[in-house]
Design an enzyme around this catalytic site. Structure first.
Site, PDB file in Angstrom:
ATOM      1  N   LYS A  37      -4.379 -10.829 -10.448  1.00 24.65           N
ATOM      2  CA  LYS A  37      -5.569 -11.184  -9.678  1.00 24.65           C
ATOM      3  C   LYS A  37      -6.716 -10.262 -10.085  1.00 24.65           C
ATOM      4  O   LYS A  37      -6.509  -9.060 -10.296  1.00 24.65           O
ATOM      5  CB  LYS A  37      -5.240 -10.996  -8.182  1.00 24.65           C
ATOM      6  CG  LYS A  37      -6.347 -11.459  -7.278  1.00 24.65           C
ATOM      7  CD  LYS A  37      -5.991 -11.264  -5.813  1.00 24.65           C
ATOM      8  CE  LYS A  37      -7.279 -11.333  -5.013  1.00 24.65           C
ATOM      9  NZ  LYS A  37      -7.146 -10.993  -3.621  1.00 24.65           N
ATOM     10  N   LYS A  82     -10.929  -4.723  -8.893  1.00 21.99           N
ATOM     11  CA  LYS A  82     -11.581  -3.537  -9.411  1.00 21.99           C
ATOM     12  C   LYS A  82     -10.567  -2.444  -9.745  1.00 21.99           C
ATOM     13  O   LYS A  82     -10.699  -1.749 -10.749  1.00 21.99           O
ATOM     14  CB  LYS A  82     -12.565  -3.024  -8.351  1.00 21.99           C
ATOM     15  CG  LYS A  82     -13.574  -2.057  -8.891  1.00 21.99           C
ATOM     16  CD  LYS A  82     -14.667  -1.789  -7.879  1.00 21.99           C
ATOM     17  CE  LYS A  82     -15.627  -0.754  -8.426  1.00 21.99           C
ATOM     18  NZ  LYS A  82     -16.761  -0.544  -7.523  1.00 21.99           N
ATOM     19  N   LYS A 135       0.824  -1.214   0.000  1.00 24.15           N
ATOM     20  CA  LYS A 135       0.000   0.000   0.000  1.00 24.15           C
ATOM     21  C   LYS A 135       0.853   1.258   0.000  1.00 24.15           C
ATOM     22  O   LYS A 135       0.508   2.261  -0.617  1.00 24.15           O
ATOM     23  CB  LYS A 135      -0.944   0.025   1.214  1.00 24.15           C
ATOM     24  CG  LYS A 135      -2.160  -0.901   1.072  1.00 24.15           C
ATOM     25  CD  LYS A 135      -3.199  -0.287   0.159  1.00 24.15           C
ATOM     26  CE  LYS A 135      -4.280  -1.248  -0.275  1.00 24.15           C
ATOM     27  NZ  LYS A 135      -5.459  -1.218   0.529  1.00 24.15           N
TER      28      LYS A 135
END
Ligand code: TRP
Length: 345
Positions: A214, A217, A134
């Protein structure tokens, strides 16, 4: 060594449910995609059904507090919470047989997360792979919530003294951390919480339409199972297949073709479909068309239910409110016990 065993917190028996509860959380990313269903939601439903026959409680949570670490638009947040909740019901969660609620409707979890912060070494959090990821993905927004995300996740699970956690493989590091945090708490204040265990799904990682990453969205490689049939057709037809199969007459390799792999989940005859590819009897386009129609048919009922639920937000809100109310006594009892163990009044 303690001299008075009865005064030692470790001597007190834990107030655990007789049958371990099931808990899982899912981010409010709006209308879920095929990866969400195959990787997580199908498993939630199966466990809900199994739990009902075993007299066990299953609790599922739309984790909006967690989503605040990367969603900062209030309008979008509100909408995506309701969309995910509606989708979970449409895909098979039955609010009569499980508890479905929104994380921020049971705010005790934030108190427990704070208390857990005080037993969690910073080093554990800094080493978490998702935190490192992140930090690279959103360098302009490395908020403290990203670091303490796993602490809140541990609190989610054990606020309800849950011990079985259906998750995808990608969540393994978070679950390991939950276990460590629980052990650290229990070691300091006495056996209070069960150590949560992962229940992995049979479809661990679903690749996106690009066939390499993977399904997600944020990457934009999804198949939107609750979308209109034409959207599903478009997304499936865009899928990358076996990149070494160039001519229609070349034999296909089902084991590396993402379309063939997905057929596994939409019919018992997938091996026949694979055989067609191997012998070049069928082409990639045929196999994709068939997959699109099967996905559309499989989710037809869910698509209708989803439309109805999202058209009636009041009813949806009432279902979620009832879920949060139902587990209030568990959350309150846990917090009373924890405060006492920690010497708080
Ligand atoms: N971190 C999980 C995810 O991104 C969501 C989550 C939050 C969760 N709290 C949880 C999962 C508790 C299992 C149990 O998918």
């Amino acid at each position: 060594m303690t001299t008075d065993a009865s005064a030692s917190p470790a001597a007190r028996p834990p107030s655990l449910p007789v049958k371990p509860r099931i808990f899982s959380g899912i981010q409010p990313t709006g209308r879920p995609h095929l990866g969400n269903d195959l990787g997580a939601i199908r498993n939630y439903v199966a466990l809900q059904d199994k739990a009902a026959t075993e007299g066990r409680e299953a609790i599922y949570c739309v984790v909006d507090y967690h989503a605040l670490t990367h969603v900062h638009d209030p309008e979008l947040m509100g909408r995506q919470i309701l969309e995910m909740a509606a989708a979970l019901i449409a895909l098979g969660l039955d609010p009569k047989r499980c508890t479905l609620f929104v994380q921020s409707d049971r705010p005790e979890v934030t108190e427990l997360a704070w208390l857990f912060n005080t037993v969690t070494p910073v080093g554990w959090l800094m080493r978490t792979p998702t935190y490192k990821e992140k930090r690279l993905n959103q360098p302009e927004d490395v908020n403290t919530g990203l670091l303490t995300y796993p602490v809140l996740q541990a609190a989610d699970i054990v606020l309800y003294k849950a011990a079985l956690v259906p998750i995808g493989r990608d969540q393994a590091p978070h679950l390991e951390l939950s276990r460590e945090i629980v052990r650290a708490f229990n070691a300091r204040y006495g056996e209070t919480f069960p150590e949560p265990q992962a229940v992995y799904t049979e479809a661990p990682t679903v690749l996106g339409t690009d066939g390499s990453k993977k399904m997600s969205k944020s990457i934009g490689n999804t198949i939107e199972i609750l979308g209109e049939p034409d959207l599903i057709r478009k997304q499936v037809m865009s899928m990358v297949t076996d990149t070494q199969r160039i001519m229609r007459s070349d034999p296909g390799r089902p084991e590396v073709c993402n379309v063939c792999q997905m057929h596994r989940h939409f019919g018992a005859d997938y091996q026949e479909i694979w055989e067609g590819e191997r012998t070049a009897r069928t082409g990639c386009v045929d196999t994709k068309k068939l997959l699109a129609e099967r996905i559309i048919a499989h989710y037809a009922g869910a698509r209708e239910a989803y439309k109805e639920l999202t058209a009636d937000p009041k009813r949806l809100r009432a279902i979620l409110d009832e879920g949060a109310e139902r587990i209030r006594p568990i959350a309150e009892a846990t917090m009373a016990e924890v405060r006492e163990r920690m010497g708080l009044r």
